[in-house]
Scaffold this active site. Structure first.
Site, PDB file in Angstrom:
ATOM      1  N   GLY A   1      57.930 -31.213 -70.855  1.00 63.34           N
ATOM      2  CA  GLY A   1      57.168 -32.530 -71.679  1.00 63.34           C
ATOM      3  C   GLY A   1      57.717 -33.761 -71.771  1.00 63.34           C
ATOM      4  O   GLY A   1      57.488 -34.892 -71.572  1.00 63.34           O
TER       5      GLY A   1
ATOM      6  N   ASN B   1      50.546 -30.189 -76.045  1.00 60.07           N
ATOM      7  CA  ASN B   1      51.330 -29.450 -77.073  1.00 60.07           C
ATOM      8  C   ASN B   1      51.468 -29.705 -77.799  1.00 60.07           C
ATOM      9  O   ASN B   1      52.056 -30.899 -78.577  1.00 60.07           O
ATOM     10  CB  ASN B   1      52.779 -29.452 -75.923  1.00 60.07           C
ATOM     11  CG  ASN B   1      53.954 -29.052 -76.846  1.00 60.07           C
ATOM     12  OD1 ASN B   1      53.720 -27.988 -77.510  1.00 60.07           O
ATOM     13  ND2 ASN B   1      54.952 -30.018 -76.544  1.00 60.07           N
TER      14      ASN B   1
ATOM     15  N   CYS C   1      54.673 -30.882 -81.563  1.00 59.56           N
ATOM     16  CA  CYS C   1      55.008 -32.051 -81.621  1.00 59.56           C
ATOM     17  C   CYS C   1      55.206 -32.581 -83.164  1.00 59.56           C
ATOM     18  O   CYS C   1      53.841 -32.069 -83.908  1.00 59.56           O
ATOM     19  CB  CYS C   1      54.604 -32.852 -80.592  1.00 59.56           C
ATOM     20  SG  CYS C   1      54.182 -32.944 -79.247  1.00 59.56           S
TER      21      CYS C   1
ATOM     22  N   ASN D   1      55.024 -21.350 -78.308  1.00 56.79           N
ATOM     23  CA  ASN D   1      55.926 -22.533 -77.543  1.00 56.79           C
ATOM     24  C   ASN D   1      57.044 -21.160 -78.453  1.00 56.79           C
ATOM     25  O   ASN D   1      56.947 -20.354 -77.835  1.00 56.79           O
ATOM     26  CB  ASN D   1      56.217 -23.681 -77.909  1.00 56.79           C
ATOM     27  CG  ASN D   1      56.760 -24.741 -77.226  1.00 56.79           C
ATOM     28  OD1 ASN D   1      57.782 -24.416 -77.427  1.00 56.79           O
ATOM     29  ND2 ASN D   1      55.815 -25.566 -77.199  1.00 56.79           N
TER      30      ASN D   1
ATOM     31  N   GLY E   1      56.175 -16.546 -72.835  1.00 57.57           N
ATOM     32  CA  GLY E   1      57.828 -16.144 -73.876  1.00 57.57           C
ATOM     33  C   GLY E   1      58.876 -15.083 -73.881  1.00 57.57           C
ATOM     34  O   GLY E   1      58.455 -13.588 -73.683  1.00 57.57           O
ATOM     35  N   GLY E   2      59.731 -15.486 -73.077  1.00 56.26           N
ATOM     36  CA  GLY E   2      61.143 -14.641 -72.907  1.00 56.26           C
ATOM     37  C   GLY E   2      60.559 -13.773 -71.354  1.00 56.26           C
ATOM     38  O   GLY E   2      61.808 -12.925 -71.197  1.00 56.26           O
TER      39      GLY E   2
ATOM     40  N   GLY F   1      59.190 -20.062 -68.196  1.00 55.93           N
ATOM     41  CA  GLY F   1      60.016 -21.168 -68.827  1.00 55.93           C
ATOM     42  C   GLY F   1      61.612 -21.367 -69.012  1.00 55.93           C
ATOM     43  O   GLY F   1      62.018 -21.431 -67.249  1.00 55.93           O
TER      44      GLY F   1
HETATM   45  C1  LIG Z   1      65.355 -26.788 -71.820  1.00 57.31           C
HETATM   46  C2  LIG Z   1      63.837 -26.068 -72.892  1.00 57.31           C
HETATM   47  C3  LIG Z   1      62.766 -27.521 -72.836  1.00 57.31           C
HETATM   48  C4  LIG Z   1      60.935 -27.106 -73.019  1.00 57.31           C
HETATM   49  N1  LIG Z   1      60.270 -28.577 -73.448  1.00 57.31           N
HETATM   50  C5  LIG Z   1      58.747 -28.471 -73.518  1.00 57.31           C
HETATM   51  C6  LIG Z   1      58.165 -29.352 -73.748  1.00 57.31           C
HETATM   52  O1  LIG Z   1      58.410 -30.464 -73.082  1.00 57.31           O
HETATM   53  N2  LIG Z   1      56.866 -29.245 -73.658  1.00 57.31           N
HETATM   54  C7  LIG Z   1      56.979 -28.251 -73.717  1.00 57.31           C
HETATM   55  O2  LIG Z   1      55.722 -28.031 -74.271  1.00 57.31           O
HETATM   56  N3  LIG Z   1      57.628 -26.740 -73.654  1.00 57.31           N
HETATM   57  C8  LIG Z   1      58.663 -26.446 -73.454  1.00 57.31           C
HETATM   58  N4  LIG Z   1      59.077 -25.434 -73.718  1.00 57.31           N
HETATM   59  C9  LIG Z   1      58.707 -24.492 -74.272  1.00 57.31           C
HETATM   60  C10 LIG Z   1      59.004 -24.065 -72.835  1.00 57.31           C
HETATM   61  O3  LIG Z   1      57.849 -24.183 -71.892  1.00 57.31           O
HETATM   62  C11 LIG Z   1      58.388 -22.447 -73.001  1.00 57.31           C
HETATM   63  O4  LIG Z   1      57.088 -22.354 -74.176  1.00 57.31           O
HETATM   64  C12 LIG Z   1      59.394 -21.295 -73.815  1.00 57.31           C
HETATM   65  O5  LIG Z   1      60.971 -21.683 -73.789  1.00 57.31           O
HETATM   66  C13 LIG Z   1      58.734 -19.741 -74.337  1.00 57.31           C
HETATM   67  O6  LIG Z   1      59.025 -19.416 -73.112  1.00 57.31           O
HETATM   68  P1  LIG Z   1      60.634 -18.993 -72.320  1.00 57.31           P
HETATM   69  O7  LIG Z   1      61.619 -18.053 -72.849  1.00 57.31           O
HETATM   70  O8  LIG Z   1      59.636 -18.305 -70.647  1.00 57.31           O
HETATM   71  O9  LIG Z   1      61.559 -20.095 -72.219  1.00 57.31           O
HETATM   72  C14 LIG Z   1      61.377 -26.124 -73.307  1.00 57.31           C
HETATM   73  C15 LIG Z   1      61.869 -25.152 -73.595  1.00 57.31           C
HETATM   74  C16 LIG Z   1      63.297 -25.329 -72.734  1.00 57.31           C
HETATM   75  C17 LIG Z   1      63.981 -23.307 -72.980  1.00 57.31           C
END
Ligand SMILES: Cc1cc2nc3c(=O)[nH]c(=O)nc-3n(C[C@H](O)[C@H](O)[C@H](O)COP(=O)(O)O)c2cc1C
Length: 237
Positions: free
Chosen positions: A2, A56, A59, A121, A172-173, A194
């Site tokens: 986002g 979120n 920020c 996050n 997360g992961g 993610g």
């Molecule tokens: C490239 C990238 C961009 C992300 N952008 C956002 C974002 O715009 N807003 C948000 O709430 N989280 C964002 N995240 C966090 C992910 O949504 C997630 O909460 C976090 O990476 C942990 O989960 P994961 O290990 O499955 O990625 C981003 C993560 C990555 C890797």
């Protein structure tokens, strides 16, 4: 993703219709640089046809010198109650893991009207080029995500689920159906994927395809049976 968005007007005009055309429930993630921006974005989405809003709070809060809104229970409460008043759909609050007590922030969000919490996050992280000694990420630090954060996220999910009555969405992961089951057992009612989708765009469909067999192997009739089912109860984690 986002944060690098087009802004609420262009998002509604150009992107949202494309998501809605896919036919799945659409949850929009919102953020703002300063508390008033959260409210402006929520106002801009008020009459949109959405399944939920995700706020979120990772920020920076520019009014408080750039600290993440999500590190202050008071700031989280202010953002959540303002968005709650402006929204006609469920409000999910996505917490930052970079706090000393996630329970404290989770309770503040719940008390302010959150309908569910996403935990969590990415973690603040950095990497350094040994030759130039410059940060490898464009903005210095950045968000650390993916399999390395999974055990920390599991613990945060368990701590949050023990502290609140509203549903927790684990994040997360997660890369496999087994990861999903682990988050559910720790107390999550749903999950998000993610980083895995960046390296493997089919990750989510593969996880969904693998889940039914895994549930059979685990001896349950449905994923809901796993939620918060740690042997020894909440205190076990
Ligand atoms: C490239 C990238 C961009 C992300 N952008 C956002 C974002 O715009 N807003 C948000 O709430 N989280 C964002 N995240 C966090 C992910 O949504 C997630 O909460 C976090 O990476 C942990 O989960 P994961 O290990 O499955 O990625 C981003 C993560 C990555 C890797």
């Amino acid at each position: 993703v986002g944060i690098p968005s087009l802004g609420v007007e262009r998002f509604r005009a150009e992107l949202l219709p494309r998501y809605q055309a896919l036919g799945a429930p659409v949850i929009v993630s919102i953020g703002g640089l300063g508390i008033d921006e959260f409210f402006a974005v929520a106002d801009g989405l008020r009459d949109a046809d959405l399944a939920a809003l995700e706020v979120n709070v990772s920020c920076p809060n520019l009014e408080a010198g750039g600290l993440a809104v999500g590190t202050s229970p008071d700031a989280v409460a202010k953002v959540v109650s303002g968005v709650r008043q402006r929204s006609r759909v469920p409000v999910i609050v996505k917490l930052t893991p970079a706090v000393s007590s996630i329970a404290e922030v989770a309770i503040a969000a719940e008390d302010a009207g959150a309908d569910a919490l996403t935990v969590a996050n990415s973690f603040p992280g950095a990497a350094i080029d040994l030759v130039t000694r410059r940060p490898l990420l464009g903005r210095g630090g950045g968000g650390y995500s993916g399999p390395g954060i999974k055990p920390i996220a599991i613990k945060l999910v368990a701590d949050t689920a023990a502290a609140v009555a509203i549903p927790v969405i684990g994040c997360g992961g997660i890369t496999t159906a087994e990861d999903v089951a682990e988050f559910l057992i720790a107390g999550a009612s749903a999950v998000q994927v993610g980083t895995a989708t960046f390296t493997r765009p089919t990750a989510m469909t593969e996880i969904l395809a693998d889940l039914p067999d895994l549930l059979v192997r685990l001896g349950v009739r449905g994923a809901a049976e796993l939620v918060g089912s740690t042997a020894g109860g909440e205190a076990a984690l």
